[in-house]
Scaffold this active site. Structure first.
Site, PDB file in Angstrom:
ATOM      1  N   VAL A 127      78.327  43.620  -5.057  1.00 25.23           N
ATOM      2  CA  VAL A 127      78.920  42.287  -5.757  1.00 25.23           C
ATOM      3  C   VAL A 127      78.110  41.031  -5.124  1.00 25.23           C
ATOM      4  CG1 VAL A 127      80.883  40.927  -5.737  1.00 25.23           C
ATOM      5  CG2 VAL A 127      81.167  43.368  -5.568  1.00 25.23           C
ATOM      6  N   ASN A 149      88.354  43.214  -0.493  1.00 32.10           N
ATOM      7  CA  ASN A 149      89.846  43.950  -0.982  1.00 32.10           C
ATOM      8  C   ASN A 149      90.329  44.495   0.183  1.00 32.10           C
ATOM      9  OD1 ASN A 149      90.499  43.605  -3.350  1.00 32.10           O
ATOM     10  ND2 ASN A 149      88.776  44.775  -4.251  1.00 32.10           N
ATOM     11  N   HIS A 154      96.301  41.479  -6.835  1.00 36.24           N
ATOM     12  CA  HIS A 154      94.785  41.809  -7.427  1.00 36.24           C
ATOM     13  C   HIS A 154      95.258  43.436  -6.931  1.00 36.24           C
ATOM     14  CE1 HIS A 154      91.268  42.558  -8.906  1.00 36.24           C
ATOM     15  NE2 HIS A 154      90.654  43.044  -7.850  1.00 36.24           N
TER      16      HIS A 154
HETATM   17  N1  APR Z   1      78.810  41.166   8.232  1.00 34.72           N
HETATM   18  C1  APR Z   1      77.996  41.023   7.069  1.00 34.72           C
HETATM   19  N2  APR Z   1      78.084  42.001   6.029  1.00 34.72           N
HETATM   20  C2  APR Z   1      78.744  43.122   6.328  1.00 34.72           C
HETATM   21  C3  APR Z   1      79.511  43.210   7.428  1.00 34.72           C
HETATM   22  C4  APR Z   1      79.738  42.087   8.207  1.00 34.72           C
HETATM   23  N3  APR Z   1      80.508  42.262   9.335  1.00 34.72           N
HETATM   24  N4  APR Z   1      80.208  44.390   7.263  1.00 34.72           N
HETATM   25  C5  APR Z   1      79.853  45.006   6.065  1.00 34.72           C
HETATM   26  N5  APR Z   1      78.727  44.258   5.612  1.00 34.72           N
HETATM   27  C6  APR Z   1      78.118  44.719   4.278  1.00 34.72           C
HETATM   28  C7  APR Z   1      77.521  45.893   4.057  1.00 34.72           C
HETATM   29  O1  APR Z   1      76.433  45.994   5.076  1.00 34.72           O
HETATM   30  C8  APR Z   1      77.378  45.928   2.747  1.00 34.72           C
HETATM   31  O2  APR Z   1      75.887  45.637   2.369  1.00 34.72           O
HETATM   32  O3  APR Z   1      78.853  44.277   3.227  1.00 34.72           O
HETATM   33  C9  APR Z   1      78.402  44.925   2.143  1.00 34.72           C
HETATM   34  C10 APR Z   1      79.124  45.610   1.115  1.00 34.72           C
HETATM   35  O4  APR Z   1      78.848  45.993  -0.113  1.00 34.72           O
HETATM   36  P1  APR Z   1      78.955  47.369  -0.971  1.00 34.72           P
HETATM   37  O5  APR Z   1      79.445  48.487   0.002  1.00 34.72           O
HETATM   38  O6  APR Z   1      77.903  47.359  -1.971  1.00 34.72           O
HETATM   39  O7  APR Z   1      80.505  46.860  -1.700  1.00 34.72           O
HETATM   40  P2  APR Z   1      80.430  45.885  -2.834  1.00 34.72           P
HETATM   41  O8  APR Z   1      80.591  46.848  -4.141  1.00 34.72           O
HETATM   42  O9  APR Z   1      79.552  44.700  -2.738  1.00 34.72           O
HETATM   43  O10 APR Z   1      81.869  45.415  -2.557  1.00 34.72           O
HETATM   44  C11 APR Z   1      82.381  44.557  -1.536  1.00 34.72           C
HETATM   45  O11 APR Z   1      84.050  43.460  -2.973  1.00 34.72           O
HETATM   46  O12 APR Z   1      85.137  43.831  -4.945  1.00 34.72           O
HETATM   47  C12 APR Z   1      85.316  43.917  -3.364  1.00 34.72           C
HETATM   48  O13 APR Z   1      86.431  46.012  -2.798  1.00 34.72           O
HETATM   49  C13 APR Z   1      85.078  45.442  -2.846  1.00 34.72           C
HETATM   50  O14 APR Z   1      85.971  44.974  -0.510  1.00 34.72           O
HETATM   51  C14 APR Z   1      84.760  45.362  -1.661  1.00 34.72           C
HETATM   52  C15 APR Z   1      83.726  44.005  -1.357  1.00 34.72           C
END
Ligand code: APR
Length: 306
Positions: free
Chosen positions: A11, A119, A174
């Site tokens: 995202v 979320n 949501h």
């Molecule tokens: N600081 C920075 N980045 C972080 C941290 C942190 N403390 N913890 C996790 N991350 C990063 C992960 O390394 C990863 O790259 O957050 C990113 C999340 O990306 P995805 O796993 O691809 O998830 P995504 O599909 O982008 O969704 C993110 O948005 O729509 C909502 O439900 C979904 O909660 C989820 C969020």
């Protein structure tokens, strides 16, 4: 304008690409804890910019100090639900991630508007507001824009109407308890309830409620990101251009719609200071009852993390 996006996952990167393509900021910063990932994605996005005639500069980093002076901070950091994980487990993991980010935002971007995407959205937005101590107009959750673009999509596919002629309204939390308002949803200015039979409308409403789950089921290893990324950018555009569009966002309610101390999806106008106005719609008894139920389910989860 400088915009920072925390979480360079699906995202976060989709939103970053679109912000840069639309040249909505001079500078974009993509932050993640994974080494190399924000740097690599930022470089890739940067290399696409000449093709978009965009001069936005994007930088990927693992250092939160780089968000320094941002006008908008988007928070997408979090983990998706994995097999064997309960909703509560996810809640606690993501709540801790949000809490770990709050200090950096307060320190480096104390005047920013924060758009929360992680979320469960209404709960994470609540934690962000309480932990930053920011003004309630400065913390906004992204949900309603996504839910209503999904509703518009399904209406367009069903009726053949042009998407620009379809307005849709989805309020509430949501998740399973979201409240798509059929009577406030229009095609060519006419309520959808006047165009389609009730069982068809109900089908579209249900598909909207299940919009995220339908995609998770297909992808298997992740959740939706193109439409969520685009929805974040719709909010950013409204803030940057002050275009007065009414967007549905999860915002802190302080008496509006009869609710207090809760984040819930309602129609708002955004501007350079964040939430400019909460638009209060007339709801019929059935709609109010559904919204009450949605608010109750959000409150119940908040009480669990207290
Ligand atoms: N600081 C920075 N980045 C972080 C941290 C942190 N403390 N913890 C996790 N991350 C990063 C992960 O390394 C990863 O790259 O957050 C990113 C999340 O990306 P995805 O796993 O691809 O998830 P995504 O599909 O982008 O969704 C993110 O948005 O729509 C909502 O439900 C979904 O909660 C989820 C969020």
């Amino acid at each position: 304008m400088k915009i920072s996006i925390i979480g360079a996952g699906n995202v976060g990167a989709s939103a970053a690409l679109k912000v840069c393509e639309k040249e909505l900021a001079e500078e974009v910063v993509l932050v993640d804890i994974a080494e190399g990932v924000p740097q690599g994605k930022a470089l890739d996005i940067q290399q696409a910019m000449p093709l978009n005639n965009s001069n936005t500069r994007i930088k990927g980093t693992n250092d939160y100090a780089e968000i320094n002076g941002s006008g908008i901070v988007v928070v997408t950091a979090g983990v998706p639900r994995k097999p064997g994980m309960t909703r509560e487990d996810l809640l606690n993991v993501n709540a801790n991630i949000i809490k770990s980010i709050v200090g950096h935002i307060k320190k480096h971007a104390p005047d920013s508007i924060v758009i929360v995407v992680t979320n469960p959205l209404d709960i994470m937005s609540y934690i962000m507001l309480k932990e930053t101590g920011f003004d309630k107009s400065k913390v906004i959750g992204m949900a309603g824009v996504l839910d209503s673009t999904r509703f518009r999509t399904f209406i367009a596919l069903e009726t053949g109407a042009k998407v620009e002629d379809i307005e849709a309204m989805v309020l509430g939390g949501h998740g399973d308890s979201m409240v798509p308002l059929a009577a406030h949803t229009k095609v060519d200015g006419k309520p959808i309830t006047d165009i389609l039979p009730p069982e068809k409308v109900e089908k579209l409403v249900q598909r909207t409620r299940d919009g995220g789950a339908e995609i998770v089921k297909l992808l298997k290893t992740g959740s939706a990101f193109y439409a969520p990324g685009a929805s974040v950018v719709e909010m950013i555009e409204s803030i940057v251009n002050e275009n007065e569009k009414v967007l549905q966002c999860s915002v802190y309610l302080d008496g509006e719609y009869g609710y207090e101390d809760i984040f819930l999806g309602v129609p708002v106008r955004l501007g350079s200071d964040g939430v400019k106005e909460i638009v209060v719609l007339e709801l019929n008894d059935k709609e109010q009852e559904l919204l009450d139920r949605s608010a109750e389910s959000v409150k119940e989860v908040v009480s669990k993390i207290r």
